[in-house]
Design a protein around this motif. Sequence first.
Motif, PDB file in Angstrom:
ATOM      1  N   TYR A 186       0.824  -1.209   0.000  1.00  0.00           N
ATOM      2  CA  TYR A 186       0.000   0.000   0.000  1.00  0.00           C
ATOM      3  C   TYR A 186       0.859   1.260   0.000  1.00  0.00           C
ATOM      4  CZ  TYR A 186      -3.965  -2.995   1.246  1.00  0.00           C
ATOM      5  OH  TYR A 186      -4.947  -3.946   1.247  1.00  0.00           O
ATOM      6  N   LEU A 198       1.999   5.843   7.967  1.00  0.00           N
ATOM      7  CA  LEU A 198       1.130   4.671   8.041  1.00  0.00           C
ATOM      8  C   LEU A 198       0.638   4.282   6.657  1.00  0.00           C
ATOM      9  CD1 LEU A 198      -2.432   5.667   8.921  1.00  0.00           C
ATOM     10  CD2 LEU A 198      -0.644   7.346   9.363  1.00  0.00           C
ATOM     11  N   ARG A 202      -5.266   2.574   6.262  1.00  0.00           N
ATOM     12  CA  ARG A 202      -5.552   2.636   7.700  1.00  0.00           C
ATOM     13  C   ARG A 202      -5.853   4.072   8.165  1.00  0.00           C
ATOM     14  NH1 ARG A 202      -5.703  -1.612   6.534  1.00  0.00           N
ATOM     15  NH2 ARG A 202      -4.817  -3.518   7.434  1.00  0.00           N
ATOM     16  N   CYS A 212      -3.823   9.153  11.698  1.00  0.00           N
ATOM     17  CA  CYS A 212      -3.729   7.751  12.097  1.00  0.00           C
ATOM     18  C   CYS A 212      -4.917   7.460  13.014  1.00  0.00           C
ATOM     19  CB  CYS A 212      -2.393   7.466  12.782  1.00  0.00           C
ATOM     20  SG  CYS A 212      -2.224   8.125  14.441  1.00  0.00           S
ATOM     21  N   ARG A 213      -5.167   6.210  13.261  1.00  0.00           N
ATOM     22  CA  ARG A 213      -6.374   5.855  14.020  1.00  0.00           C
ATOM     23  C   ARG A 213      -6.247   6.196  15.503  1.00  0.00           C
ATOM     24  NH1 ARG A 213      -9.080   2.934   9.858  1.00  0.00           N
ATOM     25  NH2 ARG A 213     -10.894   2.574  11.154  1.00  0.00           N
ATOM     26  N   TYR A 220      -9.981   0.274  15.735  1.00  0.00           N
ATOM     27  CA  TYR A 220      -9.108  -0.599  14.941  1.00  0.00           C
ATOM     28  C   TYR A 220      -9.147  -1.995  15.538  1.00  0.00           C
ATOM     29  CZ  TYR A 220      -5.794   0.574  18.683  1.00  0.00           C
ATOM     30  OH  TYR A 220      -5.216   0.759  19.896  1.00  0.00           O
ATOM     31  N   GLU A 230     -12.356  -5.452  18.156  1.00  0.00           N
ATOM     32  CA  GLU A 230     -12.316  -4.089  17.670  1.00  0.00           C
ATOM     33  C   GLU A 230     -12.268  -3.177  18.890  1.00  0.00           C
ATOM     34  OE1 GLU A 230     -15.646  -3.018  15.241  1.00  0.00           O
ATOM     35  OE2 GLU A 230     -14.524  -1.425  14.243  1.00  0.00           O
TER      36      GLU A 230
END
Length: 236
Positions: A186, A198, A202, A212-213, A220, A230
């Motif tokens: 990716y 990242l 994502r 980012c998460r 996530y 999760e």
Amino acid sequence: MHDHAHGRRAIEAMIRSADLGGLLRLAETFHGHLCPFVSLGVKAGQYAMATLDRPNTGMEEIVAIVECNNCFTDGIQVVTGCTFGNNALIFRDLGKTAVTVSRREDGQAVRLLVRPDYREQMFARYPTAEPLFQKIVVQRQGTPEDWHRFEHMWEAIARRELQTPLEEQFVIQHLRIDPPEYARIYDSVLCSRCGEQLMAPRAVGSPAQPLCRVCGQAHYYLLTGQGISEVNETQL
Ligand SMILES: [Zn+2]
Ligand SMILES: [Zn+2]
């Protein structure tokens, strides 16, 4: 075209010669200890790899689909060469001590599932083991001497179990599966808040301001000893 030397040549020779003792020693260095379930993983891996007869250089020629994350899975990773890091280890979070090893070129596969009466049969072979197992592992009690005794016994059982016939330990199925897609490479993005890099899929937020998460406080997936769940950062 010449044959490249690759890192698994010695392991593949052990697979072909059914050197289960040698494979178990390698698995011990990876897993950290010897126990009956790492021994089962080694045996399942050796049987599947010998059956499929396809060298694995960690480029997804072979995929291993495990249905549990326990000691068994470490034996599988060492012997099949399908690992968490090379994307050839697929985790189906089913909680069954089972693995399907497949040859990608034609989907030929072998599934080995530990028999439901395995534990009972195993303890029947080593009658002194069960009370100690209950005390140490299940109730988490026992003196340091008990622990020491248990470790020796567990190692001895792991080695001895290499000799138990495979059919007494596993249900074995030969099948053909559709191999999972190859791992993808990716694009990367930078989080607009913390600056860490990242994988693009994502990221959350807008394409102009990816996050980012963690920074985006998004959910996530987390893989732990409890399986996959999760979560979001506040739950950790
Ligand atoms: Zn173990
Ligand atoms: Zn961030």
